[in-house]
Design a protein around this motif. Structure first.
Motif, PDB file in Angstrom:
ATOM      1  N   ARG B 171       0.818  -1.209   0.000  1.00 46.00           N
ATOM      2  CA  ARG B 171       0.000   0.000   0.000  1.00 46.00           C
ATOM      3  C   ARG B 171       0.852   1.259   0.000  1.00 46.00           C
ATOM      4  O   ARG B 171       0.523   2.236  -0.665  1.00 46.00           O
ATOM      5  N   LYS B 173       3.799   1.620  -1.227  1.00 36.45           N
ATOM      6  CA  LYS B 173       4.355   1.804  -2.576  1.00 36.45           C
ATOM      7  C   LYS B 173       3.295   2.362  -3.516  1.00 36.45           C
ATOM      8  O   LYS B 173       3.552   3.298  -4.285  1.00 36.45           O
ATOM      9  N   ALA B 174       2.100   1.773  -3.467  1.00 36.48           N
ATOM     10  CA  ALA B 174       1.021   2.251  -4.332  1.00 36.48           C
ATOM     11  C   ALA B 174       0.716   3.716  -4.020  1.00 36.48           C
ATOM     12  O   ALA B 174       0.499   4.534  -4.916  1.00 36.48           O
ATOM     13  N   TRP B 177       3.390   5.996  -5.349  1.00 38.27           N
ATOM     14  CA  TRP B 177       3.334   6.088  -6.812  1.00 38.27           C
ATOM     15  C   TRP B 177       2.178   6.989  -7.276  1.00 38.27           C
ATOM     16  O   TRP B 177       2.289   7.667  -8.293  1.00 38.27           O
ATOM     17  N   GLU B 178       1.082   7.011  -6.513  1.00 35.02           N
ATOM     18  CA  GLU B 178       0.004   7.966  -6.847  1.00 35.02           C
ATOM     19  C   GLU B 178       0.548   9.386  -6.777  1.00 35.02           C
ATOM     20  O   GLU B 178       0.226  10.231  -7.622  1.00 35.02           O
ATOM     21  N   GLU B 181       2.652  10.099  -9.764  1.00 34.98           N
ATOM     22  CA  GLU B 181       1.849  10.360 -10.967  1.00 34.98           C
ATOM     23  C   GLU B 181       1.254  11.770 -10.938  1.00 34.98           C
ATOM     24  O   GLU B 181       1.108  12.398 -11.976  1.00 34.98           O
ATOM     25  N   ALA B 211      11.963   5.365  -6.636  1.00 34.55           N
ATOM     26  CA  ALA B 211      10.654   5.622  -7.250  1.00 34.55           C
ATOM     27  C   ALA B 211      10.630   6.999  -7.904  1.00 34.55           C
ATOM     28  O   ALA B 211      10.135   7.159  -9.026  1.00 34.55           O
ATOM     29  N   GLU B 214      12.776   6.945 -11.012  1.00 38.79           N
ATOM     30  CA  GLU B 214      12.111   6.220 -12.088  1.00 38.79           C
ATOM     31  C   GLU B 214      10.935   7.017 -12.650  1.00 38.79           C
ATOM     32  O   GLU B 214      10.745   7.099 -13.860  1.00 38.79           O
TER      33      GLU B 214
END
Lengths: 434, 434
Positions: B171, B173-174, B177-178, B181, B211, B214
């Motif tokens: 979670r 990580k997700a 990443w949000e 974005e 992250a 990347e």
């Protein structure tokens, strides 16, 4: 510094194949239950199973390398049941019953291997047929589907860098866990994993099963995957499938015999199994026709697994039938397993709650839901509607009508004949998603 | 079967400590820049750094074992700069400049070790003081904070099973990443990692940095963490901190000398560094007072890092000052680094876009945001406002006023004197979140 096991790494340098199916137990439990019956009752029947990709827009032969597909299929053919696996099958209790698999059947399994396959490319698709004794070709269904589905996932991910994969799986884990938390809200929910054939991959299915076990505790009643059931000390779940009435029907020599085929199969089934394995699958040739002519003794069975019909309509239809037979539906079981996701599960659960016992067999949307997880778009990860169905038995064409014409299989003439015999009542065309 | 490296596993059976800080480069880059100046200009100054937990409701001494804390601090004291690290410091270019660290300083670093510490428990908190040469005690700030924050995370997670940890990090990580974005939507965003001191843990910070690298590519300009900068081939980011004006002020022998301290420090700074390192931190004793008396040459510097004031107000104030000095703000740089999260970054970005150059130093909410990630509640994972500040220099008390009275440090009498000297204009009490 990170420690790397040099032997492992050196092995990895050189491996030619990372096999998808590594055990003959990596299949659905109902295949083994059916196989024992087929082996006793129909050992001389020849049957062909064939791959059918209903998602015709996905050109599998463009995505999956033929040589590699052959390598995976060949690897599966090299497998035997290991001693440990046979001991477990013989010694474990299934559905509360010891010796579900009899010693002579176990002995026969010891020499079992998957038979040859016939693979060709045509129009961007694979034609994949398994022809031979029903006792052998039946066992190809699940590994063949699992191999092709996982090869497709691997192809979709082959150019991703390590970080994109990390995000992908982090999101997929978070997504599944949201589902688990929603399911936790139902204190008496009963659910199992039916996701082997359509899984994203073996390791992912294993993770999903661990997640349900962890999150739902005893409400997660088990998995259809026999290998995962053994390894994770879970119940193996499953009863029977369409191939039984389809072959019985194909072998019928008259329309009258055909009309009785769905019930003859169930008579044989109850000679082999009892208790919670007495679950009828009513939709092979239409649920309405099935119930109209069903024998009264079927009302004593544990329950039904409505499959291709819309779940609420099918459930209501079956409940009406039980009541007509003078049975109390609250003592009966409905197993839902078609195209389930959380919304559908919640809807069905609320609709039938308190009126009938329910269980959910959760498949594709459990083990292959990566929607919204792929940072660069989902191309190639969306599940497809791929099946492997019996297409002939002893030279006679096999047919499935189903409650949903989109799921019918067989040649058009035979389908027309079956529709004359069983009728067309209540067949509802519904788009097949997964 | 899974392959386990037996030597690794055997080592793991027996390890007594999994050290949090394993390199003297696991610190913020500005510490090294400041250290070189302190070493040249103030090698005889004695300074005490002290831990201050502003989140008084979190009783650290109840959460963190004293023996284990000592073991981590002792391990940090055992560290030396390795040859590889010194060669990299000497040979790498920083902010586009070769030999940022001079050979004699590098030579001195070779013998550097962290000095002794003084640890006590009092009222559920740790009293942790580092007393000695400023050239040594300064270097404790970041490892001490990183150790205590990670020990707190470890304590919060120590009874979780493997699966709960898997969900937690998936979670997190997700979630990160949000954020990535969202940041991607700004084509000219410039951002760096400032999250070492408040990180959840070293490995997690490393993942966060990977992250951003990347996901944002060249818009992610680097990390304040020198070790991660070296290992991931990123720019090391940072300039100077409050300890410079605080010690300069503490050493002042009159109110007039005190009033000039913030500018004397910058004069010394520009003798050592140039270009993009000419960033002024204006809030040690209040930004309004600082700008009112700031020398005209400061307007030639690259920019400012407003810190404790609300970012939009502080930025507007600095832009007004540049205009008063006849400078074009669009050529100037503002670095925002206080309590940033995505909403704040977006707001500030949109507010100043096109009017000034901007850069964001993202700290706690980058490397320690687990809100909503823990299946069983976040107890113990929420970040706390823990700092390690200089409290005396050569026996004289050190004070920080800051633009936010909640962030002031020092004894009340001295704070009162500083407020008389610098004034109280525009100080805004704002709750300190992280």
């Amino acid at each position: 510094m990170a420690v790397t096991d040099i032997a492992t790494r050196t092995y990895n340098h050189n491996f030619r194949l990372d096999p998808i199916v590594r055990s003959l137990l990596d299949t659905d439990f109902y295949k083994l239950l059916m196989l024992q019956m087929i082996w006793r009752e129909h050992s001389s029947v020849n049957a062909t199973f064939s791959l059918i990709n209903r998602s015709t827009s996905v050109r599998l032969a463009d995505v999956i390398e033929e040589d590699e597909l052959r390598a995976h299929l060949d690897h599966a053919r090299s497998l035997r049941f290991t001693k440990k696996e046979l001991i477990w099958l013989a010694g474990n209790s299934f559905y509360g019953k010891q010796q579900m698999f009899k010693p002579d059947f176990i002995e026969w399994l010891a020499d079992f291997r998957l038979p040859e396959y016939d693979l060709r490319k045509a129009d961007g698709q694979y034609e994949l047929h398994f022809d031979g004794p029903w006792t052998h070709t039946s066992m190809w269904e699940i590994p063949a589907l699992a191999i092709i589905n996982e090869m497709r996932s691997r192809a979709a991910l082959q150019n991703k860098d390590r970080f994109a994969l990390d995000i992908l799986y982090a999101r997929a884990k978070a997504k599944l866990w949201e589902k688990v938390e929603r399911l936790r809200a139902f204190p008496d929910l009963v659910i199992s994993d039916f996701g082997t054939r359509r899984r994203h991959g073996f390791l992912w299915q294993r993770w999903c099963v661990e997640a349900l076990k962890e999150g739902l505790g005893s409400r997660f009643i088990g998995t259809s995957n026999v290998l995962l059931a053994m390894d994770a000390d879970l119940e193996a779940i499953g009863t029977n499938a369409h191939e039984l009435p389809m072959v019985e029907a194909a072998l019928s020599t008259s329309d009258a015999e055909l009309a009785g085929a769905p019930y003859r199969v169930l008579e044989k089934w109850r000679q082999h199994y009892g208790g919670n394995l007495l679950i009828a699958l009513p939709d092979a040739f239409g649920t309405t026709a099935f119930l109209r002519n069903a024998p009264e003794w079927l009302a004593d069975w544990t329950g039904f697994r409505p499959d291709s019909a819309p779940p609420i309509e099918a459930g209501e239809q079956i409940i009406r039938w039980w009541k007509e037979q003078g049975r109390d539906p609250t003592k009966k079981l409905l197993i839902f397993s078609d195209g389930l996701d959380i919304d559908r599960i919640e809807e069905v659960y609320h609709h039938f709650h308190g009126r009938v016992r329910m269980s959910f067999g959760w498949g594709t949307n459990l083990t292959n839901d990566f929607r919204g997880c792929e940072p660069d778009g989902e191309a190639g990860l969306e599940p497809i509607s791929l099946v492997c169905k019996v297409t002939q038995a002893n030279g006679r064409p096999a047919v499935k009508l189903s409650d949903n014409p989109a799921k019918a299989t067989g040649n058009p003439d035979e389908i027309a004949r079956y529709l004359r015999v069983f009728g067309t009542a209540d067949r509802v065309l519904t788009p097949v998603e997964v």
